[in-house]
Design a protein around this motif. Structure first.
Motif, PDB file in Angstrom:
ATOM      1  N   VAL A   6      -7.982  -2.256 -11.517  1.00  0.00           N
ATOM      2  CA  VAL A   6      -6.761  -2.050 -12.292  1.00  0.00           C
ATOM      3  C   VAL A   6      -6.266  -0.623 -12.079  1.00  0.00           C
ATOM      4  N   TYR A   7      -4.970  -0.492 -11.798  1.00  0.00           N
ATOM      5  CA  TYR A   7      -4.400   0.835 -11.566  1.00  0.00           C
ATOM      6  C   TYR A   7      -3.084   0.969 -12.300  1.00  0.00           C
ATOM      7  N   ARG A   8      -2.657   2.202 -12.492  1.00  0.00           N
ATOM      8  CA  ARG A   8      -1.290   2.434 -12.944  1.00  0.00           C
ATOM      9  C   ARG A   8      -0.375   2.241 -11.743  1.00  0.00           C
ATOM     10  N   PRO A   9       0.860   1.803 -11.976  1.00  0.00           N
ATOM     11  CA  PRO A   9       1.771   1.568 -10.843  1.00  0.00           C
ATOM     12  C   PRO A   9       1.894   2.780  -9.930  1.00  0.00           C
ATOM     13  N   ASP A  10       1.873   3.986 -10.499  1.00  0.00           N
ATOM     14  CA  ASP A  10       2.073   5.164  -9.649  1.00  0.00           C
ATOM     15  C   ASP A  10       0.856   5.488  -8.791  1.00  0.00           C
ATOM     16  N   GLN A  11      -0.247   4.811  -9.025  1.00  0.00           N
ATOM     17  CA  GLN A  11      -1.433   5.068  -8.206  1.00  0.00           C
ATOM     18  C   GLN A  11      -1.471   4.212  -6.941  1.00  0.00           C
ATOM     19  N   VAL A  12      -0.641   3.192  -6.913  1.00  0.00           N
ATOM     20  CA  VAL A  12      -0.718   2.211  -5.822  1.00  0.00           C
ATOM     21  C   VAL A  12       0.576   2.208  -5.026  1.00  0.00           C
ATOM     22  N   GLU A  13       0.437   2.314  -3.738  1.00  0.00           N
ATOM     23  CA  GLU A  13       1.588   2.276  -2.851  1.00  0.00           C
ATOM     24  C   GLU A  13       1.412   1.110  -1.886  1.00  0.00           C
ATOM     25  N   ILE A  14       2.381   0.216  -1.891  1.00  0.00           N
ATOM     26  CA  ILE A  14       2.286  -0.943  -0.993  1.00  0.00           C
ATOM     27  C   ILE A  14       2.732  -0.533   0.400  1.00  0.00           C
ATOM     28  N   GLN A  15       1.926  -0.846   1.357  1.00  0.00           N
ATOM     29  CA  GLN A  15       2.259  -0.461   2.736  1.00  0.00           C
ATOM     30  C   GLN A  15       2.663  -1.637   3.602  1.00  0.00           C
ATOM     31  N   GLY A  16       2.361  -2.830   3.124  1.00  0.00           N
ATOM     32  CA  GLY A  16       2.734  -3.981   3.922  1.00  0.00           C
ATOM     33  C   GLY A  16       2.195  -5.251   3.310  1.00  0.00           C
ATOM     34  N   VAL A  17       2.662  -6.362   3.813  1.00  0.00           N
ATOM     35  CA  VAL A  17       2.286  -7.656   3.269  1.00  0.00           C
ATOM     36  C   VAL A  17       1.738  -8.527   4.391  1.00  0.00           C
ATOM     37  N   LEU A  18       0.671  -9.247   4.048  1.00  0.00           N
ATOM     38  CA  LEU A  18       0.041 -10.107   5.041  1.00  0.00           C
ATOM     39  C   LEU A  18       0.946 -11.261   5.436  1.00  0.00           C
ATOM     40  N   ILE A  54      -0.763 -11.155  -0.490  1.00  0.00           N
ATOM     41  CA  ILE A  54      -1.859 -10.295  -0.047  1.00  0.00           C
ATOM     42  C   ILE A  54      -1.232  -9.071   0.606  1.00  0.00           C
ATOM     43  N   VAL A  55      -1.621  -7.892   0.121  1.00  0.00           N
ATOM     44  CA  VAL A  55      -0.954  -6.673   0.572  1.00  0.00           C
ATOM     45  C   VAL A  55      -1.939  -5.639   1.115  1.00  0.00           C
ATOM     46  N   VAL A  56      -1.402  -4.762   1.932  1.00  0.00           N
ATOM     47  CA  VAL A  56      -2.120  -3.537   2.269  1.00  0.00           C
ATOM     48  C   VAL A  56      -1.671  -2.504   1.247  1.00  0.00           C
ATOM     49  N   ALA A  57      -2.600  -2.048   0.423  1.00  0.00           N
ATOM     50  CA  ALA A  57      -2.261  -1.102  -0.632  1.00  0.00           C
ATOM     51  C   ALA A  57      -2.968   0.227  -0.379  1.00  0.00           C
ATOM     52  N   LEU A  58      -2.220   1.279  -0.598  1.00  0.00           N
ATOM     53  CA  LEU A  58      -2.796   2.613  -0.474  1.00  0.00           C
ATOM     54  C   LEU A  58      -3.005   3.152  -1.884  1.00  0.00           C
ATOM     55  N   ILE A  59      -4.271   3.415  -2.217  1.00  0.00           N
ATOM     56  CA  ILE A  59      -4.611   3.817  -3.581  1.00  0.00           C
ATOM     57  C   ILE A  59      -4.781   5.324  -3.635  1.00  0.00           C
ATOM     58  N   GLU A  60      -4.087   5.958  -4.540  1.00  0.00           N
ATOM     59  CA  GLU A  60      -4.211   7.410  -4.736  1.00  0.00           C
ATOM     60  C   GLU A  60      -3.993   8.167  -3.428  1.00  0.00           C
ATOM     61  N   LYS A  61      -3.166   7.622  -2.590  1.00  0.00           N
ATOM     62  CA  LYS A  61      -2.831   8.240  -1.298  1.00  0.00           C
ATOM     63  C   LYS A  61      -4.053   8.508  -0.422  1.00  0.00           C
ATOM     64  N   SER A  62      -5.141   7.799  -0.708  1.00  0.00           N
ATOM     65  CA  SER A  62      -6.324   8.097   0.102  1.00  0.00           C
ATOM     66  C   SER A  62      -7.052   6.858   0.627  1.00  0.00           C
ATOM     67  N   GLU A  63      -7.204   5.820  -0.190  1.00  0.00           N
ATOM     68  CA  GLU A  63      -7.916   4.656   0.302  1.00  0.00           C
ATOM     69  C   GLU A  63      -6.947   3.511   0.535  1.00  0.00           C
ATOM     70  N   ALA A  64      -7.164   2.806   1.626  1.00  0.00           N
ATOM     71  CA  ALA A  64      -6.354   1.637   1.908  1.00  0.00           C
ATOM     72  C   ALA A  64      -7.206   0.396   1.737  1.00  0.00           C
ATOM     73  N   THR A  65      -6.581  -0.690   1.301  1.00  0.00           N
ATOM     74  CA  THR A  65      -7.343  -1.916   1.106  1.00  0.00           C
ATOM     75  C   THR A  65      -6.420  -3.115   1.208  1.00  0.00           C
ATOM     76  N   LEU A  66      -7.021  -4.260   1.558  1.00  0.00           N
ATOM     77  CA  LEU A  66      -6.268  -5.510   1.641  1.00  0.00           C
ATOM     78  C   LEU A  66      -6.695  -6.396   0.477  1.00  0.00           C
ATOM     79  N   LYS A  67      -5.762  -6.714  -0.417  1.00  0.00           N
ATOM     80  CA  LYS A  67      -6.102  -7.495  -1.613  1.00  0.00           C
ATOM     81  C   LYS A  67      -4.904  -8.320  -2.066  1.00  0.00           C
ATOM     82  N   TYR A  68      -5.200  -9.337  -2.900  1.00  0.00           N
ATOM     83  CA  TYR A  68      -4.126  -9.976  -3.649  1.00  0.00           C
ATOM     84  C   TYR A  68      -3.544  -8.968  -4.616  1.00  0.00           C
ATOM     85  N   ILE A  69      -2.249  -9.066  -4.893  1.00  0.00           N
ATOM     86  CA  ILE A  69      -1.650  -8.121  -5.844  1.00  0.00           C
ATOM     87  C   ILE A  69      -1.050  -8.876  -7.026  1.00  0.00           C
TER      88      ILE A  69
END
Lengths: 206, 206
Positions: free
Chosen positions: B186-198, B151-166
């Motif tokens: 579903v995203y392209r790898p370059d759209q998603v930036e992992i910021q941390g792991v639960l 479960i990660v904190v993911a930053l999508i398109e450098k604008s939205e953050a969310t907590l989800k399974y990856i």
DNA sequence: AAAAAAGAGAACCAAAAGAGAACGTAAATT
DNA sequence: AATTTACGTTCTCTTTTGGTTCTCTTTTTT
């Protein structure tokens, strides 16, 4: 960095706990008034000691001069004296399994109540639908009564301990799991002894 | 090290069992009051014996008055430095809402990893089936990569953050909620930036 | 009964805490 | 512009606190 005297610690703790209640930044006179002191000079001596200890820093911008807490101070605040006893594990149908030597866990302030609390580890799945999983830790407020709908640690027939929702009526006590595959248990009031009430929950994903 | 007398053992046990009740290392006078004794001098005699037995640490230096347990000193020591920064809240579809001034929360050792961690508060129900509810706090290990299923904190398109399974594959990244009424994104790898792991989760029932 | 332990209480002293005056500077008020 | 007010700073002097050391009495143990 010197060690603090007792009075210095006292003043620091007061400042830390009541910081929001002062104007920003608090003046020496305000602090004196709050602590029932008459001499600004004496307060100044204490604050100087706190600055030297790194717990408080002097602060100045265009409009205001004064003191504020350092981040180190907040950290220290949170860390110390916040440990709760971790007394053992609880599994539905068994007595609480106590540890031979009690450990302490640092628990965030928000998970506690202002009454004495302790920590238990959950064994079993009877509360999964309430988001309490096998292996989770729960913070329990030590209390012998509960309101209907609260989640309690109940001791049944002085032998088994369990964590369940409680519903009490004059003639019977219901202990209700949060798991569709289990059903509620019905007891006479004298068969059930409340040992505490759930106030916090924690889980590790490691 | 001499054998203790009965009274000395009594005083030591009192000290050990009631240490938390003193907000500071107790002074001789405080111990007298607590034990119903009238003479500071007599208490001094007992404490001196306990110091010689190595059970208690002295009030020798004038700055920091009072006495403390030697063993307890260790436990207190080990309870420190357990606080993590509480940086703000995360709600699916928004950036992380940072607090203007960072607070610290004391977090039990078992909920952390050995890497740097921080705490977020969850807004929303996208992970309820994983036992993570609206308002819960989560401990996040700061990391820019993850294994599938974490479960990660993911930053999508450098604008939205969310907590989800990856779930990552070479050509796409799936962010999967734990809520039957929502579907995976579903995203392209370059759209998603992992910021941390639960690595931990906490809930208050107050 | 003798010895050991426990306790009371006084006296002593250094450190800490506190009161309060005096001063300087900067903002606020007149 | 002059004056007042607010507030940090520095200083001296007094009071309180708290460990230490005594002596003497009471209680407990042997």
């Amino acid at each position: 960095m010197n060690e603090l005297t007792r009075r210095q610690r006292e003043i620091f703790e007061f400042l830390r706990d009541n910081y929001e209640k002062f104007s920003f930044p608090p003046t020496l006179d305000e602090l004196c008034a709050a602590l029932g002191m008459a001499s600004r000079g004496s307060m100044h001596k204490h604050i100087t000691a706190l600055i030297e200890a790194g717990l408080v820093e002097s602060f100045a911008d265009q409009k205001n001069t004064g003191i504020r807490l350092t981040s180190r101070a907040q950290r220290e605040y949170e860390a110390c004296e916040h440990a709760l006893p971790f007394v053992g594990s609880i599994a539905a149908g068994k007595p609480i399994e106590a540890l031979e030597n009690i450990n302490y866990m640092a628990v965030p302030e928000v998970l506690k109540s202002d009454k004495p609390c302790y920590v238990l580890q959950i064994k079993g799945d009877s509360m999964v639908e309430a988001g309490i999983f096998d292996g989770d830790w729960v913070v329990i407020e030590q209390r012998s009564y509960a309101q209907n709908g609260e989640i309690v640690v109940a001791l049944i027939e002085k032998s088994e301990a369990t964590l369940k929702y409680i519903e009490q009526s004059p003639d019977k006590v219901l202990l209700i799991p949060a798991n569709a595959s289990m059903s509620a248990m019905v007891y006479r009031p004298d068969q059930v002894e409340i040992q505490g009430v759930l106030v916090g929950q924690m889980r590790s994903y490691r």
